[in-house]
Scaffold this motif. Structure first.
Motif, mmCIF file in Angstrom:
data_model
loop_
_atom_site.group_PDB
_atom_site.id
_atom_site.type_symbol
_atom_site.label_atom_id
_atom_site.label_comp_id
_atom_site.label_asym_id
_atom_site.label_seq_id
_atom_site.Cartn_x
_atom_site.Cartn_y
_atom_site.Cartn_z
ATOM 1 N N ALA A 36 0.818 -1.244 -0.016
ATOM 2 C CA ALA A 36 0.053 0.067 -0.130
ATOM 3 C C ALA A 36 0.907 1.256 0.136
ATOM 4 C CB ALA A 36 -1.001 0.120 1.332
ATOM 5 N N GLY A 37 2.205 1.030 0.044
ATOM 6 C CA GLY A 37 3.068 2.254 0.023
ATOM 7 C C GLY A 37 3.636 2.641 1.472
ATOM 8 N N LYS A 41 7.004 7.222 4.350
ATOM 9 C CA LYS A 41 6.903 8.369 3.573
ATOM 10 C C LYS A 41 5.765 9.221 3.690
ATOM 11 C CE LYS A 41 9.753 6.536 -0.110
ATOM 12 N NZ LYS A 41 9.780 6.169 -1.605
ATOM 13 N N THR A 42 4.489 8.240 4.202
ATOM 14 C CA THR A 42 3.123 8.985 4.386
ATOM 15 C C THR A 42 3.306 9.851 5.594
ATOM 16 O OG1 THR A 42 2.089 7.118 3.643
ATOM 17 C CG2 THR A 42 0.940 8.671 4.948
ATOM 18 N N ILE A 43 4.042 9.425 6.778
ATOM 19 C CA ILE A 43 4.028 10.398 7.859
ATOM 20 C C ILE A 43 4.843 11.551 7.591
ATOM 21 C CG2 ILE A 43 5.031 10.375 10.106
ATOM 22 C CD1 ILE A 43 4.044 7.422 10.353
ATOM 23 N N LYS A 44 6.098 11.329 6.677
ATOM 24 C CA LYS A 44 6.877 12.508 6.341
ATOM 25 C C LYS A 44 6.197 13.557 5.705
ATOM 26 C CE LYS A 44 11.232 10.268 6.584
ATOM 27 N NZ LYS A 44 12.470 9.480 5.865
ATOM 28 N N SER A 45 5.161 13.143 4.888
ATOM 29 C CA SER A 45 4.463 14.084 4.002
ATOM 30 C C SER A 45 3.403 14.996 5.088
ATOM 31 C CB SER A 45 3.473 13.222 3.089
ATOM 32 O OG SER A 45 2.401 12.767 4.020
ATOM 33 N N LEU A 392 -1.620 -8.663 9.053
ATOM 34 C CA LEU A 392 -0.571 -7.986 7.993
ATOM 35 C C LEU A 392 -1.332 -6.841 7.437
ATOM 36 C CD1 LEU A 392 1.212 -10.976 6.304
ATOM 37 C CD2 LEU A 392 1.910 -9.526 8.304
ATOM 38 N N ARG A 393 -2.746 -6.948 7.610
ATOM 39 C CA ARG A 393 -3.520 -5.945 7.113
ATOM 40 C C ARG A 393 -3.306 -4.633 7.896
ATOM 41 N NH1 ARG A 393 -5.924 -1.897 6.468
ATOM 42 N NH2 ARG A 393 -8.130 -1.566 5.412
ATOM 43 N N PHE A 394 -2.709 -4.565 9.051
ATOM 44 C CA PHE A 394 -2.632 -3.367 9.731
ATOM 45 C C PHE A 394 -1.208 -2.830 9.174
ATOM 46 C CE2 PHE A 394 -5.182 -5.344 13.201
ATOM 47 C CZ PHE A 394 -5.652 -4.036 13.514
ATOM 48 N N LEU A 395 -0.371 -3.448 8.338
ATOM 49 C CA LEU A 395 0.751 -3.115 7.681
ATOM 50 C C LEU A 395 0.578 -2.730 6.330
ATOM 51 C CD1 LEU A 395 3.183 -5.760 8.943
ATOM 52 C CD2 LEU A 395 3.022 -3.637 9.634
ATOM 53 N N GLY A 396 -0.570 -2.758 5.893
ATOM 54 C CA GLY A 396 -0.945 -2.442 4.481
ATOM 55 C C GLY A 396 -1.073 -3.518 3.385
ATOM 56 N N ARG A 400 -5.974 -0.942 -0.905
ATOM 57 C CA ARG A 400 -5.658 0.156 -1.725
ATOM 58 C C ARG A 400 -4.796 0.890 -1.215
ATOM 59 N NH1 ARG A 400 -11.161 1.871 -4.423
ATOM 60 N NH2 ARG A 400 -9.997 3.833 -4.200
ATOM 61 N N PRO A 401 -4.047 1.766 -1.652
ATOM 62 C CA PRO A 401 -3.055 2.710 -1.277
ATOM 63 C C PRO A 401 -3.804 3.770 -0.703
ATOM 64 C CG PRO A 401 -2.105 1.873 -3.261
ATOM 65 C CD PRO A 401 -3.269 1.280 -3.128
ATOM 66 N N ASP A 402 -4.844 4.465 -1.237
ATOM 67 C CA ASP A 402 -5.547 5.488 -0.829
ATOM 68 C C ASP A 402 -6.441 5.168 0.638
ATOM 69 O OD1 ASP A 402 -7.262 3.740 -2.385
ATOM 70 O OD2 ASP A 402 -8.521 5.502 -2.676
ATOM 71 N N THR A 403 -6.901 4.002 0.496
ATOM 72 C CA THR A 403 -7.588 3.633 1.804
ATOM 73 C C THR A 403 -6.620 3.438 3.009
ATOM 74 O OG1 THR A 403 -9.290 2.158 0.634
ATOM 75 C CG2 THR A 403 -9.008 1.810 2.859
ATOM 76 N N TYR A 404 -5.432 2.968 2.785
ATOM 77 C CA TYR A 404 -4.446 2.657 3.957
ATOM 78 C C TYR A 404 -3.683 3.857 4.161
ATOM 79 C CZ TYR A 404 -0.686 0.650 6.466
ATOM 80 O OH TYR A 404 0.106 0.322 7.462
ATOM 81 N N ARG A 405 -3.720 4.942 3.149
ATOM 82 C CA ARG A 405 -2.896 6.209 3.688
ATOM 83 C C ARG A 405 -4.036 7.005 4.367
ATOM 84 N NH1 ARG A 405 -1.524 7.064 -1.163
ATOM 85 N NH2 ARG A 405 -3.254 7.929 -1.862
ATOM 86 N N ASN A 406 -5.417 6.869 4.148
ATOM 87 C CA ASN A 406 -6.312 7.590 4.897
ATOM 88 C C ASN A 406 -6.228 7.078 6.561
ATOM 89 O OD1 ASN A 406 -7.031 9.267 2.958
ATOM 90 N ND2 ASN A 406 -8.613 8.078 2.357
#
Length: 421
Positions: A36-37, A41-45, A392-396, A400-406
């Motif tokens: 999911a990415g 990087k998501t947190i750094k954003s 492992l779902r907690f790890l993404g 979907r990348p957008d779902t996990y990012r949210n």
């Protein structure tokens, strides 16, 4: 996106087979984020510093806590003089530059720990040692003792977030060893091989001849030796046997319910740290779908009562995904033998790796239901509602990348809104 009350650096703490900044695997498939990415990087954003720790494949809770401290603070890993002498392992490990060199030095040099699976007890021990130190190491360490064992840093960790944490143990590896005898030994060989390969990649295949794990090298390469190619590789059976012989210093023991019960007796919650637990469950009791049974009296033709109890059939549901076989293994495993931890049908619900009840906030520490970040107080666990997510779902994985990012944004919003303490 949200106005934070605090903006402390975030350190991601992986589980048993986890890896981070120091591993080449991160570039291909990050542990936190997977398909999911990258979570880092998501947190750094969000304009927050974020780092991911890396551990030895066979390191137990104590070893990982020492490795985590060195990676955050910087310097050479000190596993402790008393601990190393007790278990016959090397005292010092790798040297790190440090994610946050000022870690623990005053109110403004805190970090937030987000830990997954086996990483949660590691983070809990780090918090405990930072606050309370180790009396055994203080007695044995002398002048060269790591500052980790000195204690006195009660404000070093702002918050700990547990993602599918192994807070009271798991029956997974115990069930696997029972069904497939020799699993522990095979995993030990794999762990030692990984450590040796990883060390060769970092240090150079021809340059690095040092011991690559605290328990020795798996292979003793000697291409000048006569005999077959297998003889030249030199499988080090003593390293494998030595690791398995330390029944209180290997992760196979620490992952069990008895191992974690022993750990929980030694570690207490830090009154100046926030604690939040996320838990998953991918099983259901299909016995609920069975019809009620009639209970007859003396005359079979007269129904005198209706028994509402039903047999229990706990099995994986669709949310188990790739972990359905592991979830089924845990659902169907029971143990009443005295030479291994007790496993009863009540422990059947799980997330594919960890029993649901054992992934909740630790039973030895105070816990409340989560209401809002603003209502949280330090020194208390706040339990999120149990979700239909596998381990492992907690790890993404498979999200979907957008779902996990949210989902990461929502979690970080909670962390950022925790009152400054």
């Amino acid at each position: 996106m949200f106005e934070p009350n605090t903006n402390y650096p975030v350190v991601l703490v992986p589980g048993v087979l986890g890896y981070g900044d120091q591993s080449y695997a991160t570039k291909v498939l990050p542990y936190f984020g997977m398909t999911a990415g990258s979570v880092e990087k998501t947190i750094k954003s969000l304009n927050m510093d974020c780092f991911t720790a890396t551990f030895g494949a066979l390191s137990g809770i104590w070893d990982r806590a020492c490795e985590l401290y060195a990676q955050i603070k910087g310097g050479t890993v000190d596993y402790g003089k008393a601990h190393s002498e007790k278990y016959g392992t090397s005292r010092f490990g790798r040297t790190y530059e440090g994610f946050c060199p000022n870690f623990g030095e005053g109110e403004d040099n805190k970090v937030t720990l987000i830990a997954h699976g086996f990483g949660v007890p590691v983070a809990r021990l780090l918090i405990y040692l930072m606050a309370n130190g180790s009396k055994k190491e203080q007695a044995a360490g002398g002048k060269d003792m790591s500052d980790l064992f000195a204690g006195g840093h009660t404000t070093a960790v702002h918050a700990l977030v547990s993602l599918a944490g192994i807070n009271d143990g798991t029956t997974f590896l115990q069930a696997l060893e029972y069904r497939l005898p020799g699993t522990y030994r095979a995993l030990t060989i794999g762990g030692l091989a990984y450590s040796q390969i990883d060390s060769l990649l970092h240090g150079g295949i021809l340059k690095n001849h040092s011991v690559t794990s605290r328990h020795g090298n798996l292979l003793k390469l000697d291409f000048q030796k006569a005999g077959s190619f297998k003889d030249k590789l030199g499988l080090n059976e003593s390293a494998v046997d030595g690791y398995l012989a330390n029944t209180r210093d290997n992760l196979f023991w620490e992952l069990t319910t008895d191992g974690m019960a022993e750990f929980n007796k030694c570690v207490r919650i830090n009154p100046e740290t926030y604690y939040i637990a996320y838990t998953g469950e991918v099983t259901r009791d299909y016995g609920e779908l069975l019809p009620e049974r009639k209970v007859l009296g003396k005359h079979d033709t007269v129904m005198v009562a209706r028994d509402t109890s039903r047999p229990s059939f706990v099995l994986p549901d669709r949310s188990a995904g790739l972990l359905a076989p592991a979830a089924a293994l845990m659902c169907t495993f029971k143990n009443y033998l005295p030479d291994a931890p007790l496993v009863t049908p009540a422990m059947a619900p799980n997330d594919g790796m960890v029993n649901t009840d054992f992934s909740l906030a630790p039973t030895t520490e105070e816990a409340l239901g989560f209401q809002s970040a603003e209502a949280c107080e330090p020194g208390v666990w706040y339990q999120m509602p149990v979700e239909s997510k596998n381990h492992l779902r907690f790890l993404g994985l498979g999200v979907r990348p957008d779902t996990y990012r949210n989902e990461i944004y929502d979690m970080m919003a909670i962390i950022a809104k925790l009152p400054k303490y």
